[in-house]
Scaffold this active site. Sequence first.
Site, PDB file in Angstrom:
ATOM      1  CD  GLU A 197      -2.826  -1.232   2.420  1.00 51.03           C
ATOM      2  OE1 GLU A 197      -2.705  -0.378   3.301  1.00 51.03           O
ATOM      3  OE2 GLU A 197      -3.690  -2.111   2.444  1.00 51.03           O
ATOM      4  CD  GLU A 313      -4.339  -8.168   2.317  1.00 49.13           C
ATOM      5  OE1 GLU A 313      -5.237  -7.502   2.855  1.00 49.13           O
ATOM      6  OE2 GLU A 313      -3.142  -7.824   2.294  1.00 49.13           O
TER       7      GLU A 313
HETATM    8  C1  GLA Z   1      -4.758  -4.583   4.530  1.00 49.19           C
HETATM    9  C2  GLA Z   1      -3.467  -5.251   4.969  1.00 49.19           C
HETATM   10  C3  GLA Z   1      -3.741  -6.521   5.722  1.00 49.19           C
HETATM   11  C4  GLA Z   1      -4.865  -6.382   6.705  1.00 49.19           C
HETATM   12  C5  GLA Z   1      -6.067  -5.903   5.963  1.00 49.19           C
HETATM   13  C6  GLA Z   1      -7.311  -5.895   6.797  1.00 49.19           C
HETATM   14  O1  GLA Z   1      -5.293  -5.122   3.419  1.00 49.19           O
HETATM   15  O2  GLA Z   1      -2.638  -5.566   3.899  1.00 49.19           O
HETATM   16  O3  GLA Z   1      -2.589  -6.916   6.386  1.00 49.19           O
HETATM   17  O4  GLA Z   1      -4.487  -5.521   7.725  1.00 49.19           O
HETATM   18  O5  GLA Z   1      -5.764  -4.609   5.493  1.00 49.19           O
HETATM   19  O6  GLA Z   1      -7.120  -6.048   8.133  1.00 49.19           O
END
Ligand code: GLA
Length: 407
Positions: A197, A313
Amino acid sequence: MVGPSRHWSRTLIALGSLLVIFASAAACIPKNRPDASTPASPPPSTPSSNAPSSNAPSSSGFDHSAALALPSLQDTFAPYFSIGAAIEPYQTIQVGDLLQKHFGRLTTENAMKFGPLCPTMRCNFTQADTIANFAREHRMPMTGHALVWHQMVPAWFFRDEKGAASLELLSERLRAHAFQMVERYADVVDNWDVVNEAISDQAGKLYRDGSEGSTWYSAFGDERYVRLAFEYARAAADAHDPSVKLYYNDYNVVKPEKRMKILQMVRELRKAGVRIDGVGLQGHWGVTWPSAADIEAAILELRAENLEVKISELDVSVYGEDDHEKKVWQAAMLDSAELEERLKKRYVEIFEVLKRNKQHLSHVTFWGVSDDHTWLNYWPLRRDNYPLLFDRAHQPKPALRGLLGLD
Ligand code: GLA
């Protein structure tokens, strides 16, 4: 087999450690993250009182018999890609049997993040090792998550006794962090989220800077920490296993404006001689968004740039994207039969796209296992969400049956 009293003491230790992580994580989280997550990991809830009572509960207190009787999710998708889950240490016990049955790889939800791992300069690997040892024992490869992220990063990293740390010290600490992590888990981690990010959500700006919460950017004065992170991670990986893949990971990669910026960053890094192997699409999606076409376009465009692609994710919020913007969360609650049906259709739709693009995907990882443990119950506010394939009582949902081709 672990005997019941040993089991419970291990559970209590795991829960205790979880609360420590939760507390230290919360202390590191900037309050106003605009578009993604708080990494809060709630303590596990007790099984719901309406869970079927006819079957004996598993050693975790949850009845996993229905979930274990189904065909394996991992085996079902083995011809396409492997399926992973992100977990906290206590889940190696609580859902260990589900992990072994349905998942082929693991990610640490929080345990490898810099803040929880190294709240002081002395790092504590107990949490991360618990998951890595489970993965080793069950021969599950892992994703290392994440070396560099603007959240959950320890304050000490950016300071020395006199104040702000010098560039030299920052670079040396970053190198040490990358080497320490990559080396320690070299036998089990096959890919790292090296940077998470770092791209800005604001129009006309490439990198997330201090105004969007990046202490990394502020401390280094620019985005050079991104290049350094990839270089150090590569050097560390090459010393052990050059096949380890290094990824950039982010949300909203399906949105063309964000993707364009990510591609610009990749091109610039590569032009500077930095090796970056892939891009992770976090996949925090919803029942109504993004479209299948947008998901497919993102995968194809990244592949066309010679990048590996993974879904890192995955979860599917039952709240719409507009619910987020308009903040009308509670009004979006659906009755449960309709909700289950919509979630199933949506998961099947998403996996149709992913299966169609199997040659372009490294793997697909769910951000959690069951609805009693998901960040979406806590972000953007406390409310119940239903984003995963197993419900709060760990019963398989119609969405799982749909993916298994059973209904
Ligand atoms: C982001 C991070 C993850 C996690 C998610 C939601 O996507 O990359 O590690 O913290 O948020 O918790």
